[in-house]
Scaffold this motif. Structure first.
Motif, PDB file in Angstrom:
ATOM      1  N   VAL A  51      47.168  51.700  20.535  1.00 52.69           N
ATOM      2  CA  VAL A  51      48.047  52.294  19.519  1.00 52.69           C
ATOM      3  C   VAL A  51      47.325  52.749  18.259  1.00 52.69           C
ATOM      4  CG1 VAL A  51      50.058  51.030  20.375  1.00 52.69           C
ATOM      5  CG2 VAL A  51      48.747  50.095  18.456  1.00 52.69           C
ATOM      6  N   GLU A  52      46.076  52.349  18.087  1.00 50.47           N
ATOM      7  CA  GLU A  52      45.289  52.734  16.911  1.00 50.47           C
ATOM      8  C   GLU A  52      43.934  53.257  17.376  1.00 50.47           C
ATOM      9  OE1 GLU A  52      46.520  52.752  13.988  1.00 50.47           O
ATOM     10  OE2 GLU A  52      48.199  51.369  14.120  1.00 50.47           O
ATOM     11  N   PRO A  53      43.897  54.406  18.033  1.00 51.15           N
ATOM     12  CA  PRO A  53      42.650  54.848  18.657  1.00 51.15           C
ATOM     13  C   PRO A  53      41.542  55.273  17.694  1.00 51.15           C
ATOM     14  CG  PRO A  53      44.325  56.534  18.858  1.00 51.15           C
ATOM     15  CD  PRO A  53      44.982  55.326  18.256  1.00 51.15           C
ATOM     16  N   GLY A  54      41.875  55.568  16.473  1.00 53.28           N
ATOM     17  CA  GLY A  54      40.873  56.029  15.523  1.00 53.28           C
ATOM     18  C   GLY A  54      40.176  54.875  14.822  1.00 53.28           C
ATOM     19  N   PRO A  55      39.209  55.190  13.974  1.00 54.63           N
ATOM     20  CA  PRO A  55      38.542  54.142  13.214  1.00 54.63           C
ATOM     21  C   PRO A  55      39.489  53.518  12.197  1.00 54.63           C
ATOM     22  CG  PRO A  55      37.815  56.305  12.470  1.00 54.63           C
ATOM     23  CD  PRO A  55      38.696  56.526  13.662  1.00 54.63           C
ATOM     24  N   LEU A  56      39.173  52.308  11.809  1.00 46.58           N
ATOM     25  CA  LEU A  56      39.992  51.590  10.834  1.00 46.58           C
ATOM     26  C   LEU A  56      39.948  52.278   9.469  1.00 46.58           C
ATOM     27  CD1 LEU A  56      41.705  49.054  10.381  1.00 46.58           C
ATOM     28  CD2 LEU A  56      39.596  47.821   9.875  1.00 46.58           C
ATOM     29  N   PHE A  57      38.762  52.693   9.072  1.00 40.73           N
ATOM     30  CA  PHE A  57      38.571  53.389   7.804  1.00 40.73           C
ATOM     31  C   PHE A  57      37.949  54.750   8.076  1.00 40.73           C
ATOM     32  CE2 PHE A  57      37.999  48.841   6.771  1.00 40.73           C
ATOM     33  CZ  PHE A  57      39.059  48.680   5.901  1.00 40.73           C
ATOM     34  N   ALA A  58      38.341  55.738   7.302  1.00 38.28           N
ATOM     35  CA  ALA A  58      37.791  57.085   7.460  1.00 38.28           C
ATOM     36  C   ALA A  58      37.061  57.495   6.190  1.00 38.28           C
ATOM     37  CB  ALA A  58      38.926  58.071   7.742  1.00 38.28           C
ATOM     38  N   MET A  59      36.177  58.428   6.362  1.00 36.41           N
ATOM     39  CA  MET A  59      35.484  59.010   5.220  1.00 36.41           C
ATOM     40  C   MET A  59      36.355  60.127   4.638  1.00 36.41           C
ATOM     41  SD  MET A  59      32.780  57.387   4.674  1.00 36.41           S
ATOM     42  CE  MET A  59      32.045  56.023   5.534  1.00 36.41           C
ATOM     43  N   HIS A  60      35.869  60.747   3.600  1.00 32.58           N
ATOM     44  CA  HIS A  60      36.589  61.834   2.930  1.00 32.58           C
ATOM     45  C   HIS A  60      36.974  62.931   3.926  1.00 32.58           C
ATOM     46  CE1 HIS A  60      33.699  60.026   0.134  1.00 32.58           C
ATOM     47  NE2 HIS A  60      34.522  60.337  -0.850  1.00 32.58           N
ATOM     48  N   ARG A  61      38.088  63.577   3.668  1.00 33.89           N
ATOM     49  CA  ARG A  61      38.487  64.727   4.500  1.00 33.89           C
ATOM     50  C   ARG A  61      37.587  65.927   4.210  1.00 33.89           C
ATOM     51  NH1 ARG A  61      43.398  63.599   7.007  1.00 33.89           N
ATOM     52  NH2 ARG A  61      44.611  61.989   5.972  1.00 33.89           N
ATOM     53  N   ALA A  62      37.205  66.094   2.960  1.00 38.02           N
ATOM     54  CA  ALA A  62      36.290  67.167   2.555  1.00 38.02           C
ATOM     55  C   ALA A  62      34.968  66.527   2.129  1.00 38.02           C
ATOM     56  CB  ALA A  62      36.887  67.963   1.394  1.00 38.02           C
TER      57      ALA A  62
END
Length: 144
Positions: free
Chosen positions: A85-96
């Motif tokens: 249900v949470e396939p992405g990373p827990l934390f993401a970097m900036h969108r830009a």
């Protein structure tokens, strides 16, 4: 930012289906599960779709339609559910991309990347230690 409850709702649904099946029922409807979660059945169907794609539940259409566990609760971990249900990373970097000319902008991502990876590794290790059987046992042990 608000906390994401998808893992909690998915674990709730799986524990509920497991208990329902132990009581002699073959399949559970999304409406029944939604009643326990106190949410809309559409929310439950979306989550159960993710769990089905991960091989944790099965669905039956037509007469006697509903959802059942694809494997026993003691063969599922919270990590299995999390990954479904949470396939992405827990934390993401900036969108830009931050400003490469700024000392903070150029260094923030490398500085945080290792920290985030360590947190994610710890989270995965802890989730892998807990089966849905343990979750249901703990639920049933809560004084009413």
């Amino acid at each position: 930012m608000s906390a994401n409850s998808r893992l909690t709702i998915a674990a709730h649904a799986l524990a509920w289906i497991g208990l329902y099946q132990r009581q002699g029922n073959e399949v559970a409807t999304s409406e029944q599960i939604a009643g326990s979660v106190n949410t809309n059945p559409v929310v439950i169907r979306r989550l159960l779709g993710d769990l089905r794609r991960a091989g944790l539940v099965e669905s039956r259409r037509g007469a006697g339609a509903g959802w059942s566990l694809a494997r026993e609760l003691d063969a599922m971990t919270l990590l299995d559910v999390y990954e479904a249900v949470e396939p992405g990373p827990l934390f993401a970097m900036h969108r830009a991309q931050p400003d490469p000319e700024c000392v903070v902008g150029s260094g923030i991502q490398p500085a945080l990347q290792g920290i985030y990876e360590g947190i994610e590794e710890t989270l995965r290790r802890e989730l892998a230690r807990v089966t849905l059987e343990k979750v249901l046992d703990d639920v049933l042990a809560v004084p009413r």
